[in-house]
Design a protein around this motif. Structure first.
Motif, PDB file in Angstrom:
ATOM      1  N   ALA A 187       0.847  -1.187   0.000  1.00  0.00           N
ATOM      2  CA  ALA A 187       0.000   0.000   0.000  1.00  0.00           C
ATOM      3  C   ALA A 187       0.887   1.243   0.000  1.00  0.00           C
ATOM      4  N   PRO A 188       0.358   2.356  -0.461  1.00  0.00           N
ATOM      5  CA  PRO A 188       1.147   3.589  -0.482  1.00  0.00           C
ATOM      6  C   PRO A 188       1.696   3.924   0.903  1.00  0.00           C
ATOM      7  N   GLY A 189       2.993   4.159   0.972  1.00  0.00           N
ATOM      8  CA  GLY A 189       3.621   4.537   2.224  1.00  0.00           C
ATOM      9  C   GLY A 189       3.829   3.407   3.213  1.00  0.00           C
ATOM     10  N   LYS A 190       3.549   2.184   2.794  1.00  0.00           N
ATOM     11  CA  LYS A 190       3.689   1.046   3.705  1.00  0.00           C
ATOM     12  C   LYS A 190       4.639   0.013   3.127  1.00  0.00           C
ATOM     13  N   GLU A 191       5.080  -0.893   3.975  1.00  0.00           N
ATOM     14  CA  GLU A 191       5.944  -1.960   3.532  1.00  0.00           C
ATOM     15  C   GLU A 191       5.120  -3.053   2.834  1.00  0.00           C
ATOM     16  N   ARG A 192       5.800  -3.800   2.007  1.00  0.00           N
ATOM     17  CA  ARG A 192       5.139  -4.915   1.336  1.00  0.00           C
ATOM     18  C   ARG A 192       4.748  -5.964   2.369  1.00  0.00           C
ATOM     19  N   GLU A 193       3.544  -6.525   2.205  1.00  0.00           N
ATOM     20  CA  GLU A 193       3.052  -7.498   3.175  1.00  0.00           C
ATOM     21  C   GLU A 193       2.547  -8.752   2.483  1.00  0.00           C
TER      22      GLU A 193
END
Length: 123
Positions: free
Chosen positions: A40-46
């Protein structure tokens, strides 16, 4: 080296459904654990989901019960079926393949990655 190509991303309304596809071109998918991750924008890959070579599947907590990950080894394909989409599902979705015997959802355990496909869920 493996090449993975995702398709099927796009815009979907909250509550709607979307199916992503991932094709492997170099080796049969039966050689791999196959998975999906998202960022998601501004987040780490999950981690989102995995279809292990054993036939079992695993899901991230936020998608359990809404997403499924069927694989079709005869076609060298894996899919991600998104149902009851939520705005927080928005992000770039990546297909991944792991030729090893482990069952790790950790990003570093996966050897091959696609370029990603954008999914946007509107509220």
């Amino acid at each position: 080296q493996e090449q993975l190509v995702e398709s099927g991303g796009g815009l979907v309304q909250a509550g709607g459904s979307l199916t992503l596809s991932c094709a492997a071109s170099e080796r049969p998918t039966s050689n791999y654990n196959m998975g999906w991750f998202r960022q998601a924008p501004g987040k780490e890959r999950e981690f989102v989901a995995a279809a292990w070579r054993s036939g079992l599947t695993s899901y991230g907590g936020s998608v359990k019960g809404r997403f499924t990950i069927p694989r079709d080894d005869a076609k060298n394909m894996v899919y991600l079926e998104i149902r009851r989409a939520k705005p927080e599902d928005t992000g770039v979705y990546y297909c991944a393949a792991d030729p090893n015997d482990g069952t790790s959802s950790r990003e570093g355990a996966w050897a091959y990655w696609g370029q990603g496909t954008q999914v946007t869920v509107s509220s």
